[in-house]
Every structure is written in structure tokens, then in C-alpha cells.
Design an enzyme around this catalytic site. Structure first.
Site, PDB file in Angstrom:
ATOM      1  N   LYS A 123      32.323  40.826  40.546  1.00 32.65           N
ATOM      2  CA  LYS A 123      32.286  42.238  40.930  1.00 32.65           C
ATOM      3  C   LYS A 123      33.685  42.839  40.888  1.00 32.65           C
ATOM      4  O   LYS A 123      34.687  42.138  40.985  1.00 32.65           O
ATOM      5  CB  LYS A 123      31.711  42.385  42.352  1.00 32.65           C
ATOM      6  CG  LYS A 123      30.286  41.877  42.494  1.00 32.65           C
ATOM      7  CD  LYS A 123      29.340  42.754  41.726  1.00 32.65           C
ATOM      8  CE  LYS A 123      27.907  42.277  41.908  1.00 32.65           C
ATOM      9  NZ  LYS A 123      27.022  42.812  40.923  1.00 32.65           N
ATOM     10  N   CYS A 124      33.736  44.150  40.774  1.00 34.42           N
ATOM     11  CA  CYS A 124      34.962  44.919  40.764  1.00 34.42           C
ATOM     12  C   CYS A 124      35.821  44.531  41.976  1.00 34.42           C
ATOM     13  O   CYS A 124      35.287  44.391  43.073  1.00 34.42           O
ATOM     14  CB  CYS A 124      34.605  46.406  40.831  1.00 34.42           C
ATOM     15  SG  CYS A 124      35.998  47.512  40.746  1.00 34.42           S
ATOM     16  N   PRO A 125      37.088  44.297  41.779  1.00 37.10           N
ATOM     17  CA  PRO A 125      37.917  44.538  40.600  1.00 37.10           C
ATOM     18  C   PRO A 125      38.165  43.278  39.758  1.00 37.10           C
ATOM     19  O   PRO A 125      39.012  43.298  38.874  1.00 37.10           O
ATOM     20  CB  PRO A 125      39.231  45.021  41.199  1.00 37.10           C
ATOM     21  CG  PRO A 125      39.376  44.171  42.437  1.00 37.10           C
ATOM     22  CD  PRO A 125      37.940  44.039  42.957  1.00 37.10           C
ATOM     23  N   ASP A 136      29.277  43.513  35.753  1.00 36.68           N
ATOM     24  CA  ASP A 136      29.681  44.522  36.741  1.00 36.68           C
ATOM     25  C   ASP A 136      29.491  45.921  36.155  1.00 36.68           C
ATOM     26  O   ASP A 136      30.094  46.249  35.138  1.00 36.68           O
ATOM     27  CB  ASP A 136      31.147  44.302  37.121  1.00 36.68           C
ATOM     28  CG  ASP A 136      31.674  45.327  38.109  1.00 36.68           C
ATOM     29  OD1 ASP A 136      30.855  46.018  38.757  1.00 36.68           O
ATOM     30  OD2 ASP A 136      32.897  45.434  38.238  1.00 36.68           O
ATOM     31  N   ASP A 192      36.232  50.677  34.257  1.00 38.06           N
ATOM     32  CA  ASP A 192      37.486  49.967  34.522  1.00 38.06           C
ATOM     33  C   ASP A 192      38.153  49.377  33.282  1.00 38.06           C
ATOM     34  O   ASP A 192      39.374  49.503  33.122  1.00 38.06           O
ATOM     35  CB  ASP A 192      37.252  48.838  35.532  1.00 38.06           C
ATOM     36  CG  ASP A 192      36.851  49.345  36.906  1.00 38.06           C
ATOM     37  OD1 ASP A 192      37.086  50.536  37.190  1.00 38.06           O
ATOM     38  OD2 ASP A 192      36.303  48.554  37.691  1.00 38.06           O
TER      39      ASP A 192
END
Length: 77
Positions: A15-17, A42, A48
């Protein structure tokens, strides 16, 4: 996870980041002009990864949906 098989860096399940951070770290260790393909699940990676490439001067060669997420092809500057 987090492996490079057949030229694909598998970041699915993160998951982010983490996808963008791990992509950045992987690219740091690569030579200029090298191409890296990243797979992620993600949903925020679609924002991103292109932003990261734009901010750092890397060329985003391709961005495509896969059945389980997204695949990005990046050329390191």
C-alpha cells in the site's frame, strides 16, 4: 513479493507509499537508461508513480491496467 522476475518488479499487495518508495530505491541502484517494469495493486500508484517519474526526470514509457492492478514501464534517467 518485492522480487524482480523476468524484468518485472512485483510490488503487488503493498500500500501507499511503499510502491513508489521501493521503485525509487530500485531505480537508484540501476544504470541510466535501464528500463524497469513495476507491477502494483495499490490504486494510488496510478497517481504516485507518474508523479514520481515526472518529479525525478525518469521517462514513464507505459502505464497499463492489468487484471490485478497496474503495470508501469520506466526508463531511468
Amino acid at each position: 513479493m518485492n522480487r524482480l522476475d523476468d524484468g518485472v518488479y512485483d510490488l503487488r499487495g503493498l500500500k501507499c507509499p511503499l510502491p513508489v518508495l521501493k521503485t525509487e530505491k530500485r531505480l537508484r541502484g540501476m544504470s541510466s537508461g535501464t528500463i524497469l517494469t513495476v507491477e502494483t495493486s495499490d490504486p494510488l500508484a496510478i497517481i504516485d508513480i507518474p508523479h514520481f517519474c515526472n518529479e525525478n526526470g525518469h521517462a514513464l514509457l507505459a502505464s497499463e491496467n492489468t487484471g490485478s492492478g497496474h503495470r508501469f514501464t520506466i526508463r531511468k534517467t
